[in-house]
Design an enzyme around this catalytic site. Structure first.
Site, short mmCIF file in Angstrom:
data_model
loop_
_atom_site.label_atom_id
_atom_site.label_comp_id
_atom_site.label_asym_id
_atom_site.label_seq_id
_atom_site.Cartn_x
_atom_site.Cartn_y
_atom_site.Cartn_z
CG LEU A 1 -2.03 -0.99 1.34
CD1 LEU A 1 -2.76 -0.83 2.67
CD2 LEU A 1 -3.01 -0.86 0.18
CG ASP A 2 0.52 4.41 -2.95
OD1 ASP A 2 1.35 3.62 -3.40
OD2 ASP A 2 -0.28 5.06 -3.65
CG MET A 3 4.13 6.53 3.94
SD MET A 3 5.70 7.42 4.08
CE MET A 3 5.27 8.97 3.28
#
Length: 279
Positions: free
Chosen positions: A129-131
């Protein structure tokens, strides 16, 4: 390291050969070969030739003593993750917004570091997942399940759904598909952009709710490009609220309003479908 798995063949499935069973369970071809030559797949306690049938209620056992992984180890962070689901092979956590999925160099405060704290050993990465994105993240407890889950991702068996709050483009239909190719932004290494020579990217969306100029949208990915949802929504004039890279109306301190809220997959070495929701 040896990994042992057992399957009771379901009553509601037609009989199939051992070979077809391994294919159906998404065993890598190399594993199929090794299981045959080592005679390490048994049915009701006995080795069965690959053209012989497996039938309802048969007990099928797999012995995997040839699994290796080049993945780096993840040291413990000292913090526990929020666990949403767990079985003997996988862990699903609620990754918090602002936290990286995995570390670079000497970082020890990522989601996988938290999983290492809980498990008492290094976890194995399946997807990211993106940060800035929060929500459901699936982590493998052993390397034997990773190739199976990776194949579920590539064959569109492993589904992930997201919720986003966006600045609404009034002309946007209530549902549709966004299929712009995505590549790197040459002017900003942090960003991605729609470009003709980019990688294929497909996002399905459905508007769930509209209020003033904000809409709640459900999204499902067919591909997993970096920043895919963020880039696609911005490209159709509906940037995500709180997106510092792609929303020109971003206000300092806002959280990105994007959450991975649901996932479904087949439990490795079984036919059981698992659907997990965050709320």
């Amino acid at each position: 390291m040896t990994y042992n798995f057992k399957l009771i063949y379901p009553e509601d499935m037609p009989a199939m050969s051992v070979r077809d069973l391994l294919r159906k369970l998404l065993f890598p071809r190399k594993w199929q070969h090794l299981l045959r030559t080592k005679k390490q797949v048994t049915v009701n306690g006995h080795y069965r030739y690959f053209n012989q049938l497996v039938k309802a209620n048969d007990e099928v056992c797999f012995k995997l003593d040839f699994v290796d992984s080049q993945q780096q180890s993840y040291p413990a962070s000292g913090h526990f993750p929020q666990i949403i689901f767990e079985d003997s092979n996988v862990l699903v956590i609620n990754k918090r917004k602002g936290q990286k999925t995995h570390p670079n160099l000497f970082e020890t405060d990522t989601a996988l570091n938290d999983c290492a704290t809980y498990l008492g050993q290094s976890p194995y990465i399946v997807h990211r997942l993106d940060m800035l994105t929060g929500g459901l993240l699936l982590v493998a407890k052993n390397p034997a399940v990773v190739p199976i889950l990776n194949r579920q991702l590539t064959q569109k068996i492993f589904h992930r759904e997201y919720l986003a709050q966006v600045n609404l483009n009034a002309a946007l239909p209530d549902h549709g598909t966004i299929s712009f190719p995505i590549g790197k932004d040459p002017d900003d290494q942090r960003k991605r952009m729609v470009r003709s020579n980019g990688l294929k990217a497909t996002t399905h969306y459905q508007i769930l709710k509209k209020e003033n100029e904000i809409a709640l949208i459900k999204l499902q990915l067919e591909t997993g490009r970096t920043h895919q949802i963020r880039v696609h929504l911005a490209a159709i004039g509906c940037p995500i609220v709180g997106d510092p890279l792609y929303n020109p109306d971003y206000k300092e301190g806002q959280d990105l309003q994007l959450t991975a809220y649901q996932m479904s997959f087949i439990e490795p070495f079984s036919f059981k479908k698992q659907t997990i929701r965050l709320f």
